[in-house]
Design a protein around this motif. Sequence first.
Motif, PDB file in Angstrom:
ATOM      1  N   GLU A 198       7.720   2.390  -4.987  1.00  0.00           N
ATOM      2  CA  GLU A 198       7.561   2.609  -6.429  1.00  0.00           C
ATOM      3  C   GLU A 198       8.248   1.508  -7.231  1.00  0.00           C
ATOM      4  O   GLU A 198       7.703   0.984  -8.210  1.00  0.00           O
ATOM      5  CB  GLU A 198       8.156   3.969  -6.779  1.00  0.00           C
ATOM      6  CG  GLU A 198       8.119   4.347  -8.244  1.00  0.00           C
ATOM      7  CD  GLU A 198       8.812   5.675  -8.498  1.00  0.00           C
ATOM      8  OE1 GLU A 198       9.726   5.725  -9.346  1.00  0.00           O
ATOM      9  OE2 GLU A 198       8.437   6.669  -7.837  1.00  0.00           O
ATOM     10  N   MET A 199       9.464   1.117  -6.794  1.00  0.00           N
ATOM     11  CA  MET A 199      10.211   0.091  -7.509  1.00  0.00           C
ATOM     12  C   MET A 199       9.576  -1.286  -7.348  1.00  0.00           C
ATOM     13  O   MET A 199       9.533  -2.073  -8.293  1.00  0.00           O
ATOM     14  CB  MET A 199      11.657   0.061  -7.001  1.00  0.00           C
ATOM     15  CG  MET A 199      12.487   1.250  -7.453  1.00  0.00           C
ATOM     16  SD  MET A 199      12.833   1.206  -9.229  1.00  0.00           S
ATOM     17  CE  MET A 199      13.932  -0.202  -9.320  1.00  0.00           C
ATOM     18  N   VAL A 200       9.056  -1.589  -6.140  1.00  0.00           N
ATOM     19  CA  VAL A 200       8.393  -2.882  -5.924  1.00  0.00           C
ATOM     20  C   VAL A 200       7.174  -3.000  -6.830  1.00  0.00           C
ATOM     21  O   VAL A 200       6.948  -4.034  -7.473  1.00  0.00           O
ATOM     22  CB  VAL A 200       7.978  -3.059  -4.441  1.00  0.00           C
ATOM     23  CG1 VAL A 200       7.047  -4.266  -4.284  1.00  0.00           C
ATOM     24  CG2 VAL A 200       9.216  -3.244  -3.565  1.00  0.00           C
ATOM     25  N   ALA A 201       6.365  -1.925  -6.909  1.00  0.00           N
ATOM     26  CA  ALA A 201       5.182  -1.934  -7.772  1.00  0.00           C
ATOM     27  C   ALA A 201       5.581  -2.141  -9.230  1.00  0.00           C
ATOM     28  O   ALA A 201       4.942  -2.899  -9.964  1.00  0.00           O
ATOM     29  CB  ALA A 201       4.415  -0.618  -7.609  1.00  0.00           C
ATOM     30  N   LYS A 202       6.659  -1.491  -9.640  1.00  0.00           N
ATOM     31  CA  LYS A 202       7.125  -1.614 -11.027  1.00  0.00           C
ATOM     32  C   LYS A 202       7.590  -3.033 -11.328  1.00  0.00           C
ATOM     33  O   LYS A 202       7.262  -3.602 -12.384  1.00  0.00           O
ATOM     34  CB  LYS A 202       8.275  -0.617 -11.265  1.00  0.00           C
ATOM     35  CG  LYS A 202       8.713  -0.523 -12.721  1.00  0.00           C
ATOM     36  CD  LYS A 202       9.938   0.363 -12.877  1.00  0.00           C
ATOM     37  CE  LYS A 202       9.644   1.810 -12.543  1.00  0.00           C
ATOM     38  NZ  LYS A 202      10.808   2.689 -12.870  1.00  0.00           N
ATOM     39  N   MET A 203       8.327  -3.632 -10.398  1.00  0.00           N
ATOM     40  CA  MET A 203       8.835  -4.993 -10.607  1.00  0.00           C
ATOM     41  C   MET A 203       7.710  -6.022 -10.627  1.00  0.00           C
ATOM     42  O   MET A 203       7.720  -6.960 -11.430  1.00  0.00           O
ATOM     43  CB  MET A 203       9.870  -5.340  -9.536  1.00  0.00           C
ATOM     44  CG  MET A 203      11.200  -4.629  -9.727  1.00  0.00           C
ATOM     45  SD  MET A 203      12.472  -5.175  -8.550  1.00  0.00           S
ATOM     46  CE  MET A 203      11.921  -4.350  -7.068  1.00  0.00           C
ATOM     47  N   GLU A 227       6.699  -8.431 -13.664  1.00  0.00           N
ATOM     48  CA  GLU A 227       6.615  -9.881 -13.471  1.00  0.00           C
ATOM     49  C   GLU A 227       5.257 -10.406 -13.910  1.00  0.00           C
ATOM     50  O   GLU A 227       5.153 -11.465 -14.540  1.00  0.00           O
ATOM     51  CB  GLU A 227       6.861 -10.202 -11.994  1.00  0.00           C
ATOM     52  CG  GLU A 227       6.884 -11.683 -11.679  1.00  0.00           C
ATOM     53  CD  GLU A 227       7.145 -11.951 -10.207  1.00  0.00           C
ATOM     54  OE1 GLU A 227       6.609 -12.951  -9.696  1.00  0.00           O
ATOM     55  OE2 GLU A 227       7.875 -11.162  -9.581  1.00  0.00           O
ATOM     56  N   HIS A 228       4.206  -9.655 -13.588  1.00  0.00           N
ATOM     57  CA  HIS A 228       2.851 -10.056 -13.967  1.00  0.00           C
ATOM     58  C   HIS A 228       2.697 -10.056 -15.486  1.00  0.00           C
ATOM     59  O   HIS A 228       2.114 -10.976 -16.069  1.00  0.00           O
ATOM     60  CB  HIS A 228       1.834  -9.104 -13.337  1.00  0.00           C
ATOM     61  CG  HIS A 228       0.410  -9.445 -13.659  1.00  0.00           C
ATOM     62  ND1 HIS A 228      -0.196 -10.617 -13.253  1.00  0.00           N
ATOM     63  CD2 HIS A 228      -0.538  -8.758 -14.377  1.00  0.00           C
ATOM     64  CE1 HIS A 228      -1.438 -10.652 -13.695  1.00  0.00           C
ATOM     65  NE2 HIS A 228      -1.669  -9.537 -14.373  1.00  0.00           N
ATOM     66  N   ALA A 229       3.252  -9.030 -16.137  1.00  0.00           N
ATOM     67  CA  ALA A 229       3.169  -8.937 -17.598  1.00  0.00           C
ATOM     68  C   ALA A 229       3.909 -10.097 -18.258  1.00  0.00           C
ATOM     69  O   ALA A 229       3.422 -10.697 -19.221  1.00  0.00           O
ATOM     70  CB  ALA A 229       3.740  -7.597 -18.063  1.00  0.00           C
ATOM     71  N   ASN A 230       5.100 -10.424 -17.725  1.00  0.00           N
ATOM     72  CA  ASN A 230       5.873 -11.537 -18.282  1.00  0.00           C
ATOM     73  C   ASN A 230       5.151 -12.861 -18.087  1.00  0.00           C
ATOM     74  O   ASN A 230       5.175 -13.740 -18.946  1.00  0.00           O
ATOM     75  CB  ASN A 230       7.256 -11.602 -17.617  1.00  0.00           C
ATOM     76  CG  ASN A 230       8.152 -10.458 -18.029  1.00  0.00           C
ATOM     77  OD1 ASN A 230       7.951  -9.862 -19.083  1.00  0.00           O
ATOM     78  ND2 ASN A 230       9.132 -10.129 -17.199  1.00  0.00           N
TER      79      ASN A 230
END
Length: 241
Positions: free
Chosen positions: A219-224, A228-231
């Motif tokens: 869950e945390m990897v997907a969130k990070m 990162e993709h959004a940034n």
Amino acid sequence: MLELQNICWTAPDGKEVLKNINLKIKEDKLIAITGPNGSGKTTLARVLMGIEKPTSGRILMNGEDITDLNVTERARKGISFAFQQPVRFKGITVKQMIETAAGKQMNKESLCSILQKVGLCANDYLHRDIDATLSGGEIKRIEIASVLARHTPLTIFDEPEAGIDLWSFQNLIEAFDEMRNDLDGTLVIISHQERILRIADEIIMIADGTVADRGPGPEMVAKMLASEHANSRCCSRKEVF
């Protein structure tokens, strides 16, 4: 279980590095601690090992207050630590170091198995001194091997990927994954590496000296990755306009 209660640590120059860290780390889990450079991750690891003493707060291990115990006393309690920059031991061979860590003499097959996990050949390294003739990467791998041999209830790795070549790093990931699937103790790994984060049971994000987020590994990897993709998209748009 390891519990941190309101842990703070202030550097000699007055900078507050850790700010009221509250964590409960369950047994038999692989926990990854990640976050930006300078966020306090390595300091937190050093506080856990007793290399640094918290300015305030308490550390409990299985209900026992170990806050005032030094490195040696914590090692006796079953805590191991692999440094980001390992030390050298002149006059000690690789074989002697691993056997000292394991607390027993070991046959060549067992020694070879441990060294193979960090990408080293026993024939080439067992009788070599841990001195300046070894590269930084070799020293790093030997230290990790000795920690794996000790197999304590709590093992802390501070950025184990530092100084490790790509091939050896893959072996290390496999070793961590193997330990994760057959845990008899807790692994805490300080890392930025996505491949390490992907095998973690839980990820704790440290930012500006505090626990910014935590949750199950996937869950945390997907969130990070989403963040990162959004940034990345945001930066790209700025460049365009």
